[in-house]
Enzyme design. Structure first.
Site, PDB file in Angstrom:
ATOM      1  NE  ARG A 140      -9.458   2.890   1.795  1.00  0.00           N
ATOM      2  CZ  ARG A 140      -8.815   2.034   2.583  1.00  0.00           C
ATOM      3  NH1 ARG A 140      -9.498   1.155   3.275  1.00  0.00           N
ATOM      4  NH2 ARG A 140      -7.508   2.064   2.658  1.00  0.00           N
ATOM      5  NE  ARG A 178     -12.640  -3.935   3.035  1.00  0.00           N
ATOM      6  CZ  ARG A 178     -11.543  -3.965   3.778  1.00  0.00           C
ATOM      7  NH1 ARG A 178     -10.973  -5.105   4.067  1.00  0.00           N
ATOM      8  NH2 ARG A 178     -11.030  -2.854   4.256  1.00  0.00           N
ATOM      9  NE  ARG A 196     -11.144  -6.932  -2.863  1.00  0.00           N
ATOM     10  CZ  ARG A 196     -10.398  -8.027  -3.017  1.00  0.00           C
ATOM     11  NH1 ARG A 196     -10.605  -8.829  -4.037  1.00  0.00           N
ATOM     12  NH2 ARG A 196      -9.440  -8.307  -2.174  1.00  0.00           N
ATOM     13  CG  ASP A 251      -4.567   1.139  -2.227  1.00  0.00           C
ATOM     14  OD1 ASP A 251      -5.548   1.010  -1.480  1.00  0.00           O
ATOM     15  OD2 ASP A 251      -3.390   1.232  -1.806  1.00  0.00           O
ATOM     16  CE1 TYR A 268       0.493   0.402   4.695  1.00  0.00           C
ATOM     17  CE2 TYR A 268       0.581   2.702   4.041  1.00  0.00           C
ATOM     18  CZ  TYR A 268      -0.027   1.681   4.741  1.00  0.00           C
ATOM     19  OH  TYR A 268      -1.137   1.932   5.488  1.00  0.00           O
TER      20      TYR A 268
HETATM   21  O1  CP3 Z   1     -11.898   6.359  -1.080  1.00  0.00           O
HETATM   22  C1  CP3 Z   1     -12.259   5.584  -1.998  1.00  0.00           C
HETATM   23  O2  CP3 Z   1     -13.380   5.043  -2.041  1.00  0.00           O
HETATM   24  C2  CP3 Z   1     -11.302   5.357  -3.146  1.00  0.00           C
HETATM   25  C3  CP3 Z   1     -10.459   4.225  -3.071  1.00  0.00           C
HETATM   26  C4  CP3 Z   1      -9.306   4.149  -2.086  1.00  0.00           C
HETATM   27  C5  CP3 Z   1      -8.858   2.897  -1.575  1.00  0.00           C
HETATM   28  N1  CP3 Z   1      -7.713   3.105  -0.868  1.00  0.00           N
HETATM   29  C6  CP3 Z   1      -9.524   1.610  -1.824  1.00  0.00           C
HETATM   30  C7  CP3 Z   1      -9.200   0.454  -0.970  1.00  0.00           C
HETATM   31  C8  CP3 Z   1      -8.437   5.126  -1.598  1.00  0.00           C
HETATM   32  C9  CP3 Z   1      -8.484   6.642  -1.773  1.00  0.00           C
HETATM   33  C10 CP3 Z   1      -7.439   4.446  -0.823  1.00  0.00           C
HETATM   34  C11 CP3 Z   1      -6.316   5.147  -0.181  1.00  0.00           C
HETATM   35  C12 CP3 Z   1      -5.398   4.399   0.681  1.00  0.00           C
HETATM   36  N2  CP3 Z   1      -4.943   3.126   0.521  1.00  0.00           N
HETATM   37  C13 CP3 Z   1      -4.748   4.943   1.804  1.00  0.00           C
HETATM   38  C14 CP3 Z   1      -4.882   6.366   2.280  1.00  0.00           C
HETATM   39  C15 CP3 Z   1      -6.152   6.585   2.992  1.00  0.00           C
HETATM   40  C16 CP3 Z   1      -6.305   5.806   4.264  1.00  0.00           C
HETATM   41  O3  CP3 Z   1      -7.247   5.007   4.326  1.00  0.00           O
HETATM   42  O4  CP3 Z   1      -5.487   6.001   5.169  1.00  0.00           O
HETATM   43  C17 CP3 Z   1      -3.928   3.944   2.358  1.00  0.00           C
HETATM   44  C18 CP3 Z   1      -3.057   4.082   3.582  1.00  0.00           C
HETATM   45  C19 CP3 Z   1      -4.051   2.808   1.518  1.00  0.00           C
HETATM   46  C20 CP3 Z   1      -3.324   1.517   1.649  1.00  0.00           C
HETATM   47  C21 CP3 Z   1      -4.262   0.401   1.861  1.00  0.00           C
HETATM   48  N3  CP3 Z   1      -5.139  -0.088   0.917  1.00  0.00           N
HETATM   49  C22 CP3 Z   1      -4.409  -0.380   3.021  1.00  0.00           C
HETATM   50  C23 CP3 Z   1      -3.632  -0.175   4.306  1.00  0.00           C
HETATM   51  C24 CP3 Z   1      -5.383  -1.340   2.748  1.00  0.00           C
HETATM   52  C25 CP3 Z   1      -5.793  -2.476   3.626  1.00  0.00           C
HETATM   53  C26 CP3 Z   1      -6.608  -2.060   4.762  1.00  0.00           C
HETATM   54  C27 CP3 Z   1      -8.041  -2.357   4.499  1.00  0.00           C
HETATM   55  O5  CP3 Z   1      -8.879  -1.455   4.718  1.00  0.00           O
HETATM   56  O6  CP3 Z   1      -8.309  -3.494   4.116  1.00  0.00           O
HETATM   57  C28 CP3 Z   1      -5.866  -1.107   1.443  1.00  0.00           C
HETATM   58  C29 CP3 Z   1      -6.910  -1.868   0.752  1.00  0.00           C
HETATM   59  C30 CP3 Z   1      -8.062  -1.120   0.165  1.00  0.00           C
HETATM   60  N4  CP3 Z   1      -7.957   0.056  -0.545  1.00  0.00           N
HETATM   61  C31 CP3 Z   1      -9.432  -1.500   0.196  1.00  0.00           C
HETATM   62  C32 CP3 Z   1     -10.154  -0.522  -0.522  1.00  0.00           C
HETATM   63  C33 CP3 Z   1     -11.624  -0.506  -0.819  1.00  0.00           C
HETATM   64  C34 CP3 Z   1      -9.976  -2.766   0.844  1.00  0.00           C
HETATM   65  C35 CP3 Z   1      -9.432  -3.979   0.157  1.00  0.00           C
HETATM   66  C36 CP3 Z   1     -10.450  -4.905  -0.436  1.00  0.00           C
HETATM   67  O7  CP3 Z   1     -11.499  -4.496  -0.952  1.00  0.00           O
HETATM   68  O8  CP3 Z   1     -10.164  -6.100  -0.424  1.00  0.00           O
END
Ligand code: CP3
Length: 344
Positions: free
Chosen positions: A26, A30, A39, A76, A151
């Site tokens: 990640r 944010r 974003r 994602d 999910y």
């Molecule tokens: O790592 C990186 O920088 C690359 C981008 C990336 C994102 N999600 C961006 C993201 C990667 C590799 C993921 C993987 C992901 N997504 C996983 C596996 C890794 C982990 O964190 O466990 C999972 C379970 C998800 C599903 C997911 N996406 C959730 C549960 C959420 C919401 C939780 C949160 O942190 O808000 C997301 C949203 C998400 N994916 C964001 C980002 C930057 C935040 C949303 C936003 O910017 O509004």
């Protein structure tokens, strides 16, 4: 510079590189003000994932700031269910929402149209390989079938994945079908990412830690092995990192069972156990993301402990899970400098 000298690729080939290459799960997110700005411009989170101009931009933001050794494609894991028409949305403050899938709907899932739906993501990979400095590795990724299925079944995140665990006991045939289906779709997606220029791919099994021993073998190991076998049958030199968060002692044979090149470790994995795992090949991890929020001594001590125990073997320095929004960008600078200072 050719791909073979990118440090992460060297480590994935089993070499010890000192200082170890570093990137953070990640890393585009944010905690960075420039991410929050892009974003806002993008509209919804999925609009950002499917807009190659903006997805390239946010992928590059942490590379410009910190010169990480790898960029990870901005996307994602839930783009796969989105491509399968499960109506994925990201609601502010609520995390992801999907239409929960019922057992009788699983056999109607249609893989046709998935690659077209995901073509903007593949375009992002292609453009990134052109824009990135040659020494920076490009990582692609997908979610592991178990984690994506959790999910799809619950329709949202849950603390313990009780809905998916229950579903797996009640509907074993539909559930097995779903895992195989997701494995096959994900393998095609990873092959497309590799062909577009990804040096390596990571499979995120973020919810592996809620599974019992038998379920871990059937729902975590087996589908990940299916993905890896399928990718390697087509791209024999593909480099693959498998991250089964929370798997603890079940990681003992995970590399051998899945055939992953490297295994990702969360911060709860003891470093002595990690050192044993490293005897069989590269490991990635495993700093507690809260140490990056805390900064100072907590951060420095965590970095030192990992480098002391794992720095003399094949290591990709990373966090034990994604960086959190409250992390101070200056602490990330301190982390990168701390890891790089320790090289010989
Ligand atoms: O790592 C990186 O920088 C690359 C981008 C990336 C994102 N999600 C961006 C993201 C990667 C590799 C993921 C993987 C992901 N997504 C996983 C596996 C890794 C982990 O964190 O466990 C999972 C379970 C998800 C599903 C997911 N996406 C959730 C549960 C959420 C919401 C939780 C949160 O942190 O808000 C997301 C949203 C998400 N994916 C964001 C980002 C930057 C935040 C949303 C936003 O910017 O509004």
């Amino acid at each position: 510079m050719t791909a073979s000298v990118r440090k992460i690729v060297e480590v994935l080939n089993g070499k010890t590189v000192s200082p170890p290459p570093v990137w953070l799960m990640r890393q585009a997110g944010r905690y960075l003000p420039e991410y929050r700005e892009t974003r806002t411009k993008a509209g919804s989170f999925l609009d950002l994932c499917y807009n190659p101009d903006l997805a390239v931009e946010v992928t590059l933001q942490p590379i410009r700031r910190y010169s990480f050794d790898a960029a990870i494609l901005f996307s994602d894991i839930l783009v796969i269910p989105d491509a399968l028409k499960r109506n994925v949305r990201f609601e502010e403050g609520h995390g992801p929402r999907l239409d929960p899938i019922a057992a009788e709907q699983i056999r109607t899932l249609d893989p046709r149209g998935v690659s077209t739906h995901l073509s903007p993501v593949i375009e992002t990979v292609r453009r990134l390989r052109v824009e990135l400095p040659p020494e920076v590795a490009l990582l692609g990724f997908c979610g592991a079938p178990w984690t994506v299925a959790t999910y799809m079944i619950a329709g949202h995140g849950t603390p313990d994945q009780a809905p998916a665990r229950l579903f797996a006991y009640r509907e074993p045939d539909a559930f097995a079908f779903l895992l195989d289906f997701l494995a096959d779709v994900s393998a095609d997606y990873l092959v497309a990412q590799i062909d577009a220029g990804a040096d390596a791919v990571q499979i995120f099994d973020s919810w592996a830690g809620v599974l019992g021993e038998d379920e871990f073998a059937r729902f975590a190991v087996r589908p990940v092995r299916r993905i890896i076998d399928s990718v390697r049958a087509r791209r024999p030199s593909a480099k693959i990192i498998a991250f089964a968060k929370g798997a603890g002692v079940l990681l003992k044979n995970y590399r051998q069972e899945t055939k992953a090149d490297a295994i990702g470790l969360d911060w709860a994995v003891p470093l002595s156990f990690a050192a044993d795992l490293q005897k069989d090949g590269p490991v990635q991890g495993n700093l507690d993301p809260m140490r990056v929020v805390a900064g100072g001594k907590a951060l420095d001590d965590g970095i030192s402990a990992i480098l002391d125990k794992l720095g003399n073997g094949p290591l990709i320095f990373n966090l034990g899970h994604g960086i959190t929004p409250q992390a101070d960008p200056e602490n990330v600078q301190r982390l990168v400098e701390g890891v790089r200072r320790r090289g010989t």
